[in-house]
Write an enzyme that holds these catalytic residues in place. Structure first.
Site, mmCIF file in Angstrom:
data_model
loop_
_atom_site.group_PDB
_atom_site.id
_atom_site.type_symbol
_atom_site.label_atom_id
_atom_site.label_comp_id
_atom_site.label_asym_id
_atom_site.label_seq_id
_atom_site.Cartn_x
_atom_site.Cartn_y
_atom_site.Cartn_z
ATOM 1 N N ASP A 163 8.582 3.299 31.676
ATOM 2 C CA ASP A 163 7.817 3.558 30.450
ATOM 3 C C ASP A 163 8.181 2.499 29.419
ATOM 4 O OD1 ASP A 163 6.735 4.892 27.984
ATOM 5 O OD2 ASP A 163 6.518 6.605 29.324
ATOM 6 N N LEU A 206 7.651 3.020 26.239
ATOM 7 C CA LEU A 206 7.917 3.819 25.039
ATOM 8 C C LEU A 206 6.993 3.481 23.876
ATOM 9 C CD1 LEU A 206 11.834 4.045 25.086
ATOM 10 C CD2 LEU A 206 10.155 5.651 26.027
ATOM 11 N N ALA A 222 0.894 5.798 33.559
ATOM 12 C CA ALA A 222 0.904 4.932 32.381
ATOM 13 C C ALA A 222 -0.473 4.319 32.153
ATOM 14 C CB ALA A 222 1.932 3.823 32.552
ATOM 15 N N TYR A 282 -12.395 1.233 28.452
ATOM 16 C CA TYR A 282 -11.408 2.116 29.080
ATOM 17 C C TYR A 282 -11.929 2.653 30.405
ATOM 18 C CZ TYR A 282 -8.837 6.476 29.883
ATOM 19 O OH TYR A 282 -8.119 7.504 30.451
ATOM 20 N N ASN A 296 -10.338 16.250 29.997
ATOM 21 C CA ASN A 296 -9.547 16.100 28.773
ATOM 22 C C ASN A 296 -8.314 16.991 28.863
ATOM 23 O OD1 ASN A 296 -12.192 14.944 27.959
ATOM 24 N ND2 ASN A 296 -11.171 14.786 25.976
ATOM 25 N N ARG A 330 -16.657 18.596 25.616
ATOM 26 C CA ARG A 330 -15.616 18.134 26.525
ATOM 27 C C ARG A 330 -15.122 19.280 27.414
ATOM 28 N NH1 ARG A 330 -17.474 14.142 25.264
ATOM 29 N NH2 ARG A 330 -16.565 12.272 24.316
ATOM 30 N N ARG A 378 -18.381 8.362 17.083
ATOM 31 C CA ARG A 378 -17.393 7.296 17.201
ATOM 32 C C ARG A 378 -17.776 6.365 18.344
ATOM 33 N NH1 ARG A 378 -11.250 9.230 17.755
ATOM 34 N NH2 ARG A 378 -12.203 10.237 19.566
ATOM 35 N N GLY A 394 -18.040 4.383 21.551
ATOM 36 C CA GLY A 394 -17.483 4.569 22.885
ATOM 37 C C GLY A 394 -17.396 6.001 23.344
#
Length: 317
Positions: free
Chosen positions: A43, A45, A86, A156, A185, A228, A286, A288
């Site tokens: 990670d 961090l 990650a 993304y 989600n 969602r 928003r 995207g």
């Protein structure tokens, strides 16, 4: 295909979790530690927290973009299970910084996969993909299914789809078995509320602290917001456990509930649970963001945590 090592009888597996100091990854680390596995966490961090790392797990601070450091760690650990959690996980940040998103979510993933290929010990490689973004807009009354065509509508989502394809092409020569979990989600304890992703945690913190809230519209300000599919982190962990242990688990699976919830409805539910209400600024859509994303749960996965019970775990956190 490389020769992959098998765990000796009575010995836990060597497990590498990228992003294991973060929200989902730390819950996975808890479960692997409880099973007696030897857990190493990679990670950087940037969003993960040291305090999320369970006792006994080893944390190594490495950025996936540093290919040499990734290769050295994988060569040292010689993992049998790799859980690649990650990511740069914000859609809106990916729109503003697409190059950074690609460096982390594509190039970083390739660094990890190439290191797995070189070490030749990985029996199972689990990739945390996105179901909440990869299918594009999901029409009213429908649930996106694994066999549906992908329509990634943000950097993304494009980069997550790209790594899925790279894993399909390169995985057979790198790992014993590759599994793609397309998360809806995800919410639950340890989710951070100080970023641009994780609306449940964002709402919780604002309600606790008395801060005003912005509610982004679905098509226009004040229309109730996007729809969602909210899946609790404990269900994600259960799916991950099955995916790792069951060789018959599908190579691609949606981890979802199949239930759509509007952003305004989510906020009002949290207000009721917390006994708090705040001023709400109605904002335009928003960049995207999908208007509606609801997924059909994969055939090997059935969620058990309903939204009301799941929200209680977040509020108590």
């Amino acid at each position: 295909m490389p020769a992959h090592a098998s765990s000796e009888a009575g010995r836990g597996r060597r497990v590498l979790i990228t992003g294991g100091a973060g929200f989902i990854g730390s819950h996975l680390a808890d479960t692997h530690m409880a099973a007696g596995d030897d857990v190493t966490i990679l990670d950087d961090l940037s969003t993960g927290r040291r305090e999320n790392v369970p006792a006994g797990a080893r944390l190594v601070v490495v950025d996936l973009r540093d290919g040499d450091a990734v290769r050295a760690l994988v060569n040292e650990v010689r993992p049998e299970v790799v859980s690649h959690q990650a990511a740069q996980a914000s859609v809106s940040i990916s729109v503003r910084e697409p190059v950074r998103d690609a460096e982390i979510n594509v190039i970083g993933g390739l660094h990890l996969l190439h290191a797995c290929r070189d070490v030749g010990t990985v029996d199972v490689f689990v990739f945390a993909s996105t179901g909440g973004a990869i299918y594009g807009e999901v029409a009213e009354g429908r649930q996106a299914r694994v066999g549906d065509e992908r329509h990634p509508d943000s950097p993304y989502a494009v980069h997550k789809a790209a790594f899925e394809d790279l894993l399909r092409i390169l995985g057979p020569d790198a790992v014993g078995r590759a599994v793609v979990l397309r998360y809806a989600n995800v919410y639950g304890p340890r989710q951070r509320g100080d970023g641009e992703a994780g609306v449940v945690a964002i709402f919780r913190d604002a309600l606790r602290e008395g801060r005003p809230l912005r509610l982004f519209g679905r098509q226009a300000p004040g229309d109730g917001g996007c729809i969602r599919d909210y899946v609790h982190v404990s269900d994600v962990v259960r799916a991950h456990q099955v995916a790792v242990s069951n060789s018959a688990f599908p190579s691609v699976s949606n981890i979802a509930t199949g239930i759509g919830t509007g952003t305004a409805d989510l906020l009002h539910a949290m207000e009721r649970h917390m006994g708090a209400a705040r001023s709400i600024a109605q904002a335009p859509p928003r960049a995207g963001d999908l208007q509606r994303s609801v997924l059909a749960p994969g055939p090997a996965f059935a969620p058990v945590v309903e939204l009301a019970a799941g929200l209680e775990t977040v509020i108590r956190d």
